[in-house]
Every structure is written in structure tokens, then in C-alpha cells.
Design a protein around this motif. Structure first.
Motif, mmCIF file in Angstrom:
data_model
loop_
_atom_site.group_PDB
_atom_site.id
_atom_site.type_symbol
_atom_site.label_atom_id
_atom_site.label_comp_id
_atom_site.label_asym_id
_atom_site.label_seq_id
_atom_site.Cartn_x
_atom_site.Cartn_y
_atom_site.Cartn_z
ATOM 1 N N TYR A 189 -11.527 -0.879 3.164
ATOM 2 C CA TYR A 189 -9.964 -1.140 3.393
ATOM 3 C C TYR A 189 -10.361 -1.510 5.032
ATOM 4 O O TYR A 189 -10.512 -0.751 5.816
ATOM 5 C CB TYR A 189 -9.274 0.015 3.113
ATOM 6 N N THR A 190 -9.655 -2.595 5.234
ATOM 7 C CA THR A 190 -9.221 -3.126 6.611
ATOM 8 C C THR A 190 -10.897 -3.498 7.192
ATOM 9 O O THR A 190 -10.840 -3.546 8.593
ATOM 10 C CB THR A 190 -8.514 -2.308 7.426
ATOM 11 N N ASN A 221 0.711 -1.236 0.032
ATOM 12 C CA ASN A 221 -0.206 -0.091 -0.299
ATOM 13 C C ASN A 221 1.087 1.283 -0.179
ATOM 14 O O ASN A 221 2.045 1.298 0.517
ATOM 15 C CB ASN A 221 -0.810 -0.101 1.199
ATOM 16 N N ALA A 247 -5.777 -5.223 2.085
ATOM 17 C CA ALA A 247 -6.918 -4.656 2.650
ATOM 18 C C ALA A 247 -7.387 -5.194 3.964
ATOM 19 O O ALA A 247 -8.353 -5.184 4.357
ATOM 20 C CB ALA A 247 -8.110 -4.383 1.642
ATOM 21 N N ILE A 248 -6.399 -6.039 4.334
ATOM 22 C CA ILE A 248 -6.611 -6.955 5.740
ATOM 23 C C ILE A 248 -5.657 -6.703 6.586
ATOM 24 O O ILE A 248 -4.424 -6.710 6.259
ATOM 25 C CB ILE A 248 -6.859 -8.363 5.360
ATOM 26 N N ARG A 249 -5.829 -6.619 8.013
ATOM 27 C CA ARG A 249 -4.771 -6.290 9.033
ATOM 28 C C ARG A 249 -4.087 -7.662 9.040
ATOM 29 O O ARG A 249 -4.922 -8.790 9.091
ATOM 30 C CB ARG A 249 -5.437 -5.961 10.226
ATOM 31 N N PRO A 292 -5.953 2.089 0.506
ATOM 32 C CA PRO A 292 -6.080 2.909 1.841
ATOM 33 C C PRO A 292 -7.138 3.978 1.397
ATOM 34 O O PRO A 292 -7.101 4.620 0.422
ATOM 35 C CB PRO A 292 -4.925 3.228 2.341
ATOM 36 N N ASP A 326 -6.165 -10.005 11.668
ATOM 37 C CA ASP A 326 -7.199 -10.694 11.028
ATOM 38 C C ASP A 326 -6.985 -11.684 10.111
ATOM 39 O O ASP A 326 -7.454 -12.866 10.080
ATOM 40 C CB ASP A 326 -7.900 -9.493 10.309
ATOM 41 N N ASP A 328 -14.011 -5.707 8.034
ATOM 42 C CA ASP A 328 -14.415 -7.279 8.134
ATOM 43 C C ASP A 328 -15.736 -7.402 7.279
ATOM 44 O O ASP A 328 -16.876 -7.212 7.784
ATOM 45 C CB ASP A 328 -14.318 -7.842 9.482
#
Length: 213
Positions: free
Chosen positions: A193-194, A90, A128-130, A188, A133, A196
């Protein structure tokens, strides 16, 4: 499958663990050299091997790039020819330095990566995921309602391969378009983005989002 990973940080290390658990052979590299990865190599077991960045790129049928975007031009040139490259990067101006073309939305970070790796097929995913997670939400039983992972790219076959890997490690792939169009939809600052979301929720969110002109 042989999978290379360049970048052993939170996303790269987590993907190495997932792919090794799924039975793939993984070659992982960082900017400091393979000797600094012996602990990770031992922790993840015999399917994971610490190598140089060039060796990681040449090892796999698929290579994951999980480095700070600002260092994308440091990737070993020519080593990715014929590869499917999974771009997890990103653009963060405060970290990577401002780029006028990205700041004015003239292109995407994935399109720039494709330009420096012209012999490869770049697919944007896992950006797009932490990492926590990604580590904790995998559901390998194929259950409904799994966390969705947006996927974008210009090569349909490459997206199919990446989608199969996403499914195998316990998430639901959702094809959201090309690097130009799709990549803008899960970078981002976007609504997904991020966040769930399952596959249906992701598609609904993307459908309601403004399209790039």
C-alpha cells in the motif's frame, strides 16, 4: 473512450487529467454539483465536462468511483448497469465509521461496492498509490520499470480494459486476483500500500505476503 469520474478530489482530479491527456472524453462529478467544477473543467480543457453524479455514471463505458468509502451507498442506483466501475476507494474507520464486517475481515470494501452496484463489473485499482505519485510518476513511453498498479476484480474482461487504461496513462498494471483475494492484498495496511514498486517487485512482495484463508 467515454469515462465518467465520480469524485473530483485528489485521485479523481488526477485521473481526469491523465485520461484527458490520453484523448478520452471525461465527465466528472462531485457532491456539490457541476457549477463548482467549472474551474477544473476549464483547467483540463475540452475533453473534460462537469456533470452530475448520475450523468457521470451514465456517460461512460468505464466509471471511476473516487469518493470516501463511507459514502458508497449514496451512489446513484441503477446508473451503473453494464458499466466497468473502477473502485479507488479505501476503508478508513476513523473517517468512514467502523463496520464490523470489515473490521473482522469478513469482506472487502470492493465487494460491498459490488453488492450495491450489482449490474456493474467492479475492478479495484488506483487505491494503493498516493495522488502526488499518480500525478508525477506516469511514464507514457512504455519504459521498463514503471510504477506498478495492482488490479483486482472478478471479471477478466473488465480487468483487461482497466489494465489497458493504466498502461496508456503511464503505469504497469498487475493482476492480483479477485475482489475478495486480490482486494485484500493491496488495501490499507498491506505491504504494497502506497509503496513505489515496479511490476516484478510488486509480484515478489505479494508472493511473500500471507494469503487470506
Amino acid at each position: 473512450m467515454h469515462i465518467g469520474i465520480i469524485g473530483s478530489g485528489k485521485i479523481g482530479g488526477t485521473l481526469a487529467a491523465h485520461f484527458a491527456t490520453a484523448g478520452h472524453e471525461v465527465a466528472i462529478a462531485n457532491s456539490r454539483g457541476p457549477e463548482t467544477l467549472r474551474e477544473l473543467e476549464a483547467e483540463l480543457g475540452g475533453h473534460v465536462h462537469a456533470v452530475t453524479a448520475r450523468e457521470a455514471a451514465e456517460f461512460g463505458e468505464v466509471t471511476v468511483v473516487a469518493i470516501p468509502f463511507g459514502r458508497y451507498t449514496d451512489l446513484p442506483s441503477g446508473a451503473f448497469d453494464g458499466q466497468i466501475v473502477i473502485d479507488t476507494c479505501n476503508y478508513y474507520p476513523d473517517r468512514d465509521g467502523h463496520r464490523a464486517d470489515l473490521d473482522r475481515d469478513a469482506t472487502t470494501s470492493s465487494e460491498l461496492l459490488q453488492e450495491v452496484l450489482p449490474g456493474s463489473r467492479v475492478v479495484k485499482a488506483f487505491n494503493a498509490i498516493r495522488f502526488d505519485d499518480l500525478r508525477e510518476q506516469a511514464r507514457r513511453d512504455g519504459a521498463q520499470g514503471r510504477r506498478a498498479i495492482p488490479v483486482s476484480g472478478d471479471d477478466a474482461e473488465a480487468k483487461t480494459v482497466v489494465g489497458a487504461l493504466i498502461d496508456q496513462i503511464g503505469f504497469e498494471p498487475v493482476d492480483v486476483g479477485t475482489l475478495a483475494e486480490g482486494g485484500r492484498r493491496h488495501q490499507p495496511g498491506t505491504a504494497v500500500y502506497t509503496v513505489d514498486l515496479n511490476a516484478q517487485q510488486l509480484r515478489e512482495q505479494l508472493e511473500s505476503a500471507p494469503k487470506h484463508p
